[in-house]
Structure formats: C-alpha cells, structure tokens
Design a protein around this motif. Structure first.
Motif, mmCIF file in Angstrom:
data_model
loop_
_atom_site.group_PDB
_atom_site.id
_atom_site.type_symbol
_atom_site.label_atom_id
_atom_site.label_comp_id
_atom_site.label_asym_id
_atom_site.label_seq_id
_atom_site.Cartn_x
_atom_site.Cartn_y
_atom_site.Cartn_z
ATOM 1 N N LEU A 247 0.527 5.667 1.489
ATOM 2 C CA LEU A 247 0.115 4.383 0.611
ATOM 3 C C LEU A 247 0.648 3.855 0.027
ATOM 4 O O LEU A 247 0.948 4.767 -1.545
ATOM 5 C CB LEU A 247 -1.387 4.771 0.322
ATOM 6 C CG LEU A 247 -2.075 5.136 1.183
ATOM 7 C CD1 LEU A 247 -4.022 6.115 0.770
ATOM 8 C CD2 LEU A 247 -2.779 4.826 2.481
ATOM 9 N N PRO A 248 0.938 2.436 0.250
ATOM 10 C CA PRO A 248 1.871 2.224 -0.886
ATOM 11 C C PRO A 248 1.804 1.147 -2.027
ATOM 12 O O PRO A 248 2.189 1.512 -3.776
ATOM 13 C CB PRO A 248 2.508 0.213 -0.186
ATOM 14 C CG PRO A 248 1.316 0.143 1.068
ATOM 15 C CD PRO A 248 0.838 1.612 0.996
ATOM 16 N N PRO B 195 -2.491 -7.483 -0.030
ATOM 17 C CA PRO B 195 -1.610 -6.197 0.241
ATOM 18 C C PRO B 195 -2.927 -5.723 1.058
ATOM 19 O O PRO B 195 -2.317 -5.019 2.294
ATOM 20 C CB PRO B 195 -0.886 -5.262 -1.456
ATOM 21 C CG PRO B 195 -1.161 -6.644 -2.010
ATOM 22 C CD PRO B 195 -1.815 -7.740 -2.023
ATOM 23 N N ALA B 196 -4.231 -5.576 0.133
ATOM 24 C CA ALA B 196 -4.673 -4.411 1.040
ATOM 25 C C ALA B 196 -5.178 -5.147 2.620
ATOM 26 O O ALA B 196 -4.903 -4.295 3.439
ATOM 27 C CB ALA B 196 -6.217 -4.746 0.614
ATOM 28 N N LEU B 197 -5.354 -6.849 3.278
ATOM 29 C CA LEU B 197 -5.503 -6.986 4.224
ATOM 30 C C LEU B 197 -3.575 -6.571 5.053
ATOM 31 O O LEU B 197 -4.150 -6.283 6.099
ATOM 32 C CB LEU B 197 -5.740 -8.477 3.922
ATOM 33 C CG LEU B 197 -7.411 -8.854 3.635
ATOM 34 C CD1 LEU B 197 -7.316 -10.552 2.898
ATOM 35 C CD2 LEU B 197 -8.046 -8.419 4.535
ATOM 36 N N ALA B 198 -2.619 -6.907 5.010
ATOM 37 C CA ALA B 198 -1.504 -6.317 5.041
ATOM 38 C C ALA B 198 -1.746 -5.516 5.282
ATOM 39 O O ALA B 198 -1.454 -4.452 6.981
ATOM 40 C CB ALA B 198 -0.326 -7.226 4.845
ATOM 41 N N TRP B 199 -1.872 -4.578 4.856
ATOM 42 C CA TRP B 199 -1.846 -2.848 5.206
ATOM 43 C C TRP B 199 -2.929 -2.288 6.774
ATOM 44 O O TRP B 199 -2.446 -1.406 7.032
ATOM 45 C CB TRP B 199 -2.138 -1.606 3.981
ATOM 46 C CG TRP B 199 -1.965 -0.781 4.416
ATOM 47 C CD1 TRP B 199 -0.798 0.513 4.400
ATOM 48 C CD2 TRP B 199 -3.737 0.383 4.688
ATOM 49 N NE1 TRP B 199 -1.575 1.489 5.110
ATOM 50 C CE2 TRP B 199 -3.006 1.670 4.414
ATOM 51 C CE3 TRP B 199 -4.609 0.327 5.004
ATOM 52 C CZ2 TRP B 199 -3.928 2.558 4.797
ATOM 53 C CZ3 TRP B 199 -5.606 1.487 4.821
ATOM 54 C CH2 TRP B 199 -4.698 2.411 5.229
ATOM 55 N N VAL C 269 -5.874 -3.180 12.264
ATOM 56 C CA VAL C 269 -7.173 -4.241 11.998
ATOM 57 C C VAL C 269 -6.975 -5.121 11.510
ATOM 58 O O VAL C 269 -7.039 -5.715 10.752
ATOM 59 C CB VAL C 269 -7.864 -3.503 10.630
ATOM 60 C CG1 VAL C 269 -9.359 -4.149 10.161
ATOM 61 C CG2 VAL C 269 -8.499 -2.241 11.100
ATOM 62 N N GLU C 270 -6.718 -6.277 12.541
ATOM 63 C CA GLU C 270 -6.735 -7.640 11.915
ATOM 64 C C GLU C 270 -7.755 -8.701 11.774
ATOM 65 O O GLU C 270 -7.656 -9.245 10.781
ATOM 66 C CB GLU C 270 -6.631 -8.445 13.884
ATOM 67 C CG GLU C 270 -5.351 -8.133 14.509
ATOM 68 C CD GLU C 270 -4.607 -8.494 13.804
ATOM 69 O OE1 GLU C 270 -3.913 -9.688 12.954
ATOM 70 O OE2 GLU C 270 -2.709 -7.243 13.760
ATOM 71 N N GLU C 271 -8.890 -8.771 11.763
ATOM 72 C CA GLU C 271 -9.900 -8.884 11.070
ATOM 73 C C GLU C 271 -10.797 -8.114 9.757
ATOM 74 O O GLU C 271 -11.932 -7.505 9.939
ATOM 75 C CB GLU C 271 -11.711 -9.628 11.906
ATOM 76 C CG GLU C 271 -10.480 -10.375 12.448
ATOM 77 C CD GLU C 271 -10.049 -11.903 12.106
ATOM 78 O OE1 GLU C 271 -10.551 -11.957 10.755
ATOM 79 O OE2 GLU C 271 -9.340 -12.109 12.402
ATOM 80 N N GLY C 272 -9.732 -7.977 8.628
ATOM 81 C CA GLY C 272 -9.941 -7.037 7.665
ATOM 82 C C GLY C 272 -11.431 -7.343 6.551
ATOM 83 O O GLY C 272 -11.596 -6.237 5.374
ATOM 84 N N GLY C 273 -10.938 -8.225 6.502
ATOM 85 C CA GLY C 273 -12.324 -8.816 5.127
ATOM 86 C C GLY C 273 -13.109 -8.248 5.086
ATOM 87 O O GLY C 273 -13.574 -8.366 4.165
ATOM 88 N N ALA C 274 -13.831 -8.373 6.246
ATOM 89 C CA ALA C 274 -15.767 -8.016 6.062
ATOM 90 C C ALA C 274 -15.563 -6.663 6.107
ATOM 91 O O ALA C 274 -16.402 -5.783 5.181
ATOM 92 C CB ALA C 274 -16.930 -8.305 7.911
ATOM 93 N N PRO C 275 -15.169 -5.703 6.225
ATOM 94 C CA PRO C 275 -14.675 -4.206 6.172
ATOM 95 C C PRO C 275 -14.073 -3.546 5.115
ATOM 96 O O PRO C 275 -14.512 -3.597 4.448
ATOM 97 C CB PRO C 275 -14.220 -3.792 7.037
ATOM 98 C CG PRO C 275 -13.567 -4.883 7.618
ATOM 99 C CD PRO C 275 -14.404 -6.014 8.009
ATOM 100 N N SER D 238 -11.937 -0.577 -0.909
ATOM 101 C CA SER D 238 -10.323 0.465 -0.933
ATOM 102 C C SER D 238 -10.172 -0.125 0.589
ATOM 103 O O SER D 238 -11.217 0.496 1.426
ATOM 104 C CB SER D 238 -11.990 1.450 -0.643
ATOM 105 O OG SER D 238 -10.397 2.627 -0.180
ATOM 106 N N PRO D 239 -9.092 0.016 0.998
ATOM 107 C CA PRO D 239 -8.385 -0.650 2.183
ATOM 108 C C PRO D 239 -8.556 1.029 3.212
ATOM 109 O O PRO D 239 -8.920 1.262 4.163
ATOM 110 C CB PRO D 239 -7.112 -0.169 2.238
ATOM 111 C CG PRO D 239 -6.527 -0.729 0.734
ATOM 112 C CD PRO D 239 -7.451 -0.454 0.184
#
Length: 229
Positions: free
Chosen positions: A19-20, A200-204, A210-216, A223-224
């Motif tokens: 994990l980066p 960075p979390a959304l990019a990961w 996971v294209e639509e990661g904002g809500a989760p 936490s990604p």
C-alpha cells in the motif's frame, strides 16, 4: 493451504510495500531500533498488518534492515515458513483468509471460530519465543489485531513485553489503542499510520477497479482499505 488467498506477508520482490501510503509509518517504525515492542495503530483499517509484516521481514532480512524481498529469509517470511517468524491471528480471521494447513483443527471442529486472540495462543507464542533464534539472533512475533487480545491473553503477554527473551521483537496492531490494557500500552512504542488524502485514496481505489469510490471512502472514514472492503 485451503481456500481463499493468504494474508499479505511483507514487501514484494522489489522491496515495495503493498500500500503506497505506508512508507512514512514504515520509516518511523524503523527509527525505533532500540524498542523491542511496537504498536502500529490507526483509526481504521489503514495497513497496520502490512507494515507489521514488512517490519518483521526487515528484522530477519539477510541483506538490509529495509527488507529486500529477495533473500532467502524474506522469501521464507512471505511463504510463512521462516522458523524465526510467527504471526498470531484470531481463528475467525485465519479461517476467513484461508490461512489453513492440511488437517487443520478448524476444518474438523464444529465450534464457531473465535474472534479473540486467546490465552492458549499467547502462551504457545511465548514458548516459541524462548527457543534459540537462528542465523541473525532475532525472532519476530506479530500479533494481529492487538485489539482482539482477551483479558487473560493480554495479561499473559505482559511479562514477555517487559522482559523479552534475547533477540525477540514484537509488533502489535490496533484500530483503537485505548481498548488495550493500560499496562500493555505502557510497554510498547506507538507508531501511528496516517491515512492518505482523498485524491490518493480515490486513485488507489480506481487501481483496484472501484471507479466511484467517494461514497464508500466517506463511509469508511477515509480508509481506502475499508472502502474496498
């Protein structure tokens, strides 16, 4: 091993963490060279176990304190065959991750797997820690998650934390250090793992599909790893 993928075990063949955003916590923990017991914590699942594994891999690495990922020792840690490396997790986590062996008691037992780290597991780990260490004179014990220690197990661990056998290094993980016994917290050095920023979390997450990661991501408190789960 039966079923599922194994838990992640340290850096890859190029010495990279899985994990980066863990590099900062890894460097901070490595600077605490004189501490025999570390507590890696974050407010949620942030990669505590991955740092714990990479740290213990480095303690046993044949080439460098920064785990190389390529030497025999690093490979043995990743394959869970190193005689001086021990990971203790609750039965439920071991079963969920498929971290089982042939004729494993968990496959035969009809009992519900425990979510706790039990006193018998800690006593067995203490017995293991008292054997002579191998080539580097170091033994690495990972307890994940420390929050799962029940009262009896935590108390059984205290003496070893205070007076570890020569060459033993211990790393615990936690989501909430305040859940641990005060006497246990006083015997460890803390290292906080910071979560990455939103971008960075959304990019990961996009890299994980996971294209639509904002809500989760919001639901998981930033936490990604939690968002992916």
């Amino acid at each position: 091993m039966a079923g599922g993928e194994p838990l992640p075990v340290g850096v890859d063949d190029d010495g990279r963490l899985p994990l980066p955003w863990l590099e900062g916590a890894m460097r901070q923990a490595q600077q605490l060279k004189l501490s025999h017991a570390l507590l890696l914590h974050a407010s949620g699942p942030a990669g505590q176990f991955e740092v714990a594994q990479a740290l213990s891999q480095g303690w046993l690495c044949e080439r460098d304190p920064q785990p190389c990922g390529r030497c025999t020792s690093c490979q043995q840690v990743r394959q869970r065959t190193h005689p001086d490396h021990k990971v203790v997790v609750p039965e439920a986590l071991r079963l969920a991750q498929g971290w089982l062996v042939e004729d494993d008691p968990l496959l035969r037992s009809g009992a519900k797997p425990s979510r706790e780290l039990k006193v018998d597991q800690i006593r067995e780990a203490i017995d293991w820690s008292q054997r002579s260490a191998g080539q580097r004179g170091v033994r690495a014990l990972v307890l994940h998650p420390g929050d799962a220690l029940n009262a009896a197990a935590a108390n059984a661990l205290l003496k070893t934390l205070e007076e570890p056998p020569g060459g033993l290094r211990i790393v615990l993980t936690s989501h909430d250090p305040e859940r641990l016994l005060p006497t246990l917290r006083s015997r460890v050095q803390r290292v906080r793992i910071a979560l990455p920023g939103a971008e960075p979390a959304l990019a990961w997450l996009r890299e994980q599909g996971v294209e639509e990661g904002g809500a989760p991501l919001a639901a998981a408190g930033g936490s990604p790893v939690g968002a992916l789960a």
